[in-house]
Write an enzyme that holds these catalytic residues in place. Structure first.
Site, PDB file in Angstrom:
ATOM      1  N   CYS A   4      39.625  43.628  58.403  1.00 59.42           N
ATOM      2  CA  CYS A   4      40.051  43.027  57.147  1.00 59.42           C
ATOM      3  C   CYS A   4      39.583  43.957  56.029  1.00 59.42           C
ATOM      4  O   CYS A   4      38.388  44.248  55.918  1.00 59.42           O
ATOM      5  CB  CYS A   4      39.435  41.641  56.985  1.00 59.42           C
ATOM      6  SG  CYS A   4      39.834  40.818  55.423  1.00 59.42           S
ATOM      7  N   CYS A  56      34.559  37.219  51.405  1.00 61.85           N
ATOM      8  CA  CYS A  56      34.665  38.484  50.693  1.00 61.85           C
ATOM      9  C   CYS A  56      34.140  38.316  49.268  1.00 61.85           C
ATOM     10  O   CYS A  56      34.456  37.354  48.586  1.00 61.85           O
ATOM     11  CB  CYS A  56      36.107  38.964  50.669  1.00 61.85           C
ATOM     12  SG  CYS A  56      36.460  40.083  52.026  1.00 61.85           S
ATOM     13  N   CYS A  81      41.014  32.857  41.005  1.00 63.75           N
ATOM     14  CA  CYS A  81      40.890  31.632  41.801  1.00 63.75           C
ATOM     15  C   CYS A  81      39.430  31.180  41.788  1.00 63.75           C
ATOM     16  O   CYS A  81      38.546  31.924  42.219  1.00 63.75           O
ATOM     17  CB  CYS A  81      41.365  31.874  43.225  1.00 63.75           C
ATOM     18  SG  CYS A  81      43.082  32.447  43.328  1.00 63.75           S
ATOM     19  N   GLU A  91      34.364  45.575  50.099  1.00 69.48           N
ATOM     20  CA  GLU A  91      33.901  45.112  51.403  1.00 69.48           C
ATOM     21  C   GLU A  91      35.019  45.183  52.433  1.00 69.48           C
ATOM     22  O   GLU A  91      36.197  45.036  52.107  1.00 69.48           O
ATOM     23  CB  GLU A  91      33.400  43.662  51.306  1.00 69.48           C
ATOM     24  CG  GLU A  91      32.243  43.497  50.343  1.00 69.48           C
ATOM     25  CD  GLU A  91      31.877  42.030  50.115  1.00 69.48           C
ATOM     26  OE1 GLU A  91      32.302  41.186  50.928  1.00 69.48           O
ATOM     27  OE2 GLU A  91      31.187  41.748  49.136  1.00 69.48           O
ATOM     28  N   CYS A 118      36.865  31.352  44.904  1.00 70.75           N
ATOM     29  CA  CYS A 118      36.763  32.618  45.621  1.00 70.75           C
ATOM     30  C   CYS A 118      35.633  33.468  45.050  1.00 70.75           C
ATOM     31  O   CYS A 118      35.572  33.692  43.835  1.00 70.75           O
ATOM     32  CB  CYS A 118      38.101  33.362  45.512  1.00 70.75           C
ATOM     33  SG  CYS A 118      38.065  35.050  46.141  1.00 70.75           S
ATOM     34  N   CYS A 135      38.775  41.258  41.825  1.00 68.64           N
ATOM     35  CA  CYS A 135      40.106  40.647  41.819  1.00 68.64           C
ATOM     36  C   CYS A 135      40.345  40.005  40.466  1.00 68.64           C
ATOM     37  O   CYS A 135      39.424  39.410  39.882  1.00 68.64           O
ATOM     38  CB  CYS A 135      40.236  39.605  42.932  1.00 68.64           C
ATOM     39  SG  CYS A 135      41.892  38.875  43.054  1.00 68.64           S
TER      40      CYS A 135
END
Length: 375
Positions: free
Chosen positions: A127, A365, A138, A114, A141, A134
Site C-alpha cells: 500500500c 496511514c 476527511c 508512509e 482520517c 492529503c
C-alpha cells in the site's frame, strides 16, 4: 458538524524540486537522458534492468559499483544523474509475526510519507502513498488531519513499490512469496489529485522489464474519494486497474461531512462515474466503507447502500476504523459490523471486511508521520 474546506493543492512554502529519476521517464526519455550525458542510448536499458529487474537500491553502499555491466568511469555519473536517493527510511515497524512491515520515509525535502508491505501465503501487497499528506479534509482520517504538504513525483511513488519488491525478494515478509504481486494506492493522499504522476507510476509498475516492474494492471488498485472528472479521465486511459471508491456514507447529508469533496460531486455523480468505469473496463468497482461507531453504521444506511449497489458490478469492502490517538472517532462494534454485512449480502451485494493488518503499529496511514512531526 461543519464540513471542512477542500484543499487540493499544497499551500506550504516553496520546496526544492525532486531530483530526476529514471522512473520519472519513459524509455525514450531515458535514452535521451543518457545520450545527453555522453553515453550510448543502450545504457538506459542497462540502468533500467538494474533498477526494475535486479531491484538495485540507490541508497545501498557503493550502489554505483553494482552497475558492473557499465564502464567504471561512467557508473557514478549515471547513478547520480538517474538513480538518486529519493527516500530514506525514518522508522520501520513490523507486525503480524513479521508478515506486515510499515515504513515511514523522509523525502529529499523533509516531507514524510508512509507505505505498508503485507505478506500472505499466496501474495505480497504493498500500500503506497501518492501525496505527502492529503488535502481532502476527511475528519476521521489521520492523514487528512495533517493537511497536504505536496504531491509526490512519479519516481517517489515508484520507489515505494520497488522498495517493497526488494523486501519481498529478500524474504523479509514471513510466510509470503518472494515476489511482489499487488499494489494498492490507498496510502497517504488522494491519488487522482496527483493524476499525471499517478498514471505514469502505474505505467512504470506494469510495463514489462526493463521498462518497468512487470506487474499486472489487474493487480493494481487506485482509490479515490470521488473526483468525478479524474475518474472519467481514467476511463480514457484504457488501463485495467481496479477502481476503489472511498464512499463511507450512502447519503449526501452525512457524506458532505465525512468526505468534504461530496459538496462538489454528490453520491449519485460519483457512482455514475464508477459504473461507467466498470462498463468500459469490465472491472468490478470496490466500494470502501469505513465503519464508524454511531456515525455511518446504522441498519438503514446498510439498506440504502444495498439499494444503490444492487445489480451493479461492485463489491463492498468494509473497513474497521483504526482510531487515531485523541480522536473522537471509533470503530463500530463487531455485532453492528456483522449486521451491516448481513443486510448488504441480503441485498445481493458481495461484501467483505478488510483484514486489520498492522493495528498494533500505528496501522492507519498518517499515524507514523504524525508521531514523527510531534516528536
Amino acid at each position: 458538524m461543519t464540513a471542512l474546506p477542500l484543499i487540493t493543492e499544497p499551500t506550504t512554502r516553496r520546496r526544492p524540486p525532486t531530483p530526476r529519476h529514471l522512473a520519472d521517464l519513459d524509455m525514450a526519455a531515458r535514452r535521451e537522458a543518457v545520450v545527453a550525458l555522453g553515453e550510448p542510448a543502450f545504457r538506459a536499458n542497462q540502468l533500467s534492468q538494474h533498477y526494475f529487474g535486479r531491484l538495485l537500491d540507490p541508497a545501498a553502499d557503493d550502489a554505483a559499483g553494482a552497475l558492473t555491466d557499465i564502464p567504471a568511469a561512467s557508473r557514478g555519473r549515471l547513478a547520480e544523474a538517474l538513480l538518486p536517493v529519493l527516500a530514506t527510511p525514518v522508522r520501520q515497524q513490523a507486525a503480524d509475526d513479521g508478515a506486515t512491515h510499515k515504513t515511514l520515509w523522509r523525502l529529499h525535502d523533509g516531507a514524510l510519507v508512509e507505505s505498508v508491505a503485507m505478506g500472505y501465503p499466496d501474495r505480497v501487497t504493498v500500500c503506497v502513498s501518492s501525496q505527502a499528506g492529503c488535502g481532502m479534509g476527511c475528519p476521521f482520517c489521520a492523514t487528512g488531519q495533517g493537511g497536504l504538504t505536496r504531491n509526490l513525483s512519479t519516481g517517489e511513488i515508484v520507489e515505494q513499490v520497488v522498495a517493497a519488491a526488494r523486501l519481498a525478494a529478500a524474504g523479509g515478509l514471513t510466510g509470503a512469496p518472494h515476489r511482489l504481486s499487488r499494489v494498492v494506492f490507498m496510502g497517504m493522499g488522494e491519488p487522482l489529485a496527483n493524476y499525471a504522476r499517478l498514471v505514469a507510476a502505474v505505467r512504470r509498475i506494469t510495463e514489462p522489464s526493463p521498462t518497468g516492474l512487470g506487474l499486472s494492471q489487474r493487480h493494481v488498485t487506485v482509490s479515490t474519494v470521488g473526483l468525478v472528472p479524474a475518474i472519467r479521465r481514467l476511463i480514457e486511459e484504457e488501463m485495467n486497474v481496479t477502481l476503489a471508491v472511498s464512499l463511507h456514507a450512502p447519503d449526501d447529508e452525512l457524506r458532505d461531512e465525512l468526505v468534504p469533496v461530496n459538496t462538489r460531486w454528490k453520491v449519485a455523480e460519483v457512482l455514475d462515474a464508477a459504473w461507467d468505469y466498470a462498463s468500459r473496463t469490465g472491472r468490478r468497482v470496490s466500494i470502501e466503507y469505513a465503519m464508524i461507531r454511531d456515525v455511518n453504521d446504522q441498519p438503514w444506511r446498510a439498506d440504502l447502500l444495498g439499494r444503490l449497489l444492487s445489480d451493479r458490478l461492485a463489491h463492498v469492502n468494509l473497513i474497521p476504523l483504526n482510531p487515531t490517538p485523541g480522536s473522537r472517532w471509533d470503530a463500530s462494534p463487531k455485532p453492528v459490523e456483522r449486521e451491516f454485512v448481513r443486510r448488504l449480502r441480503a441485498a445481493g451485494v458481495p461484501t467483505t471486511v478488510r483484514d486489520t493488518r498492522g493495528r498494533e503499529i500505528d496501522g492507519a496511514c498518517g499515524q507514523l508521520a504524525a508521531a514523527e512531526v510531534g516528536e
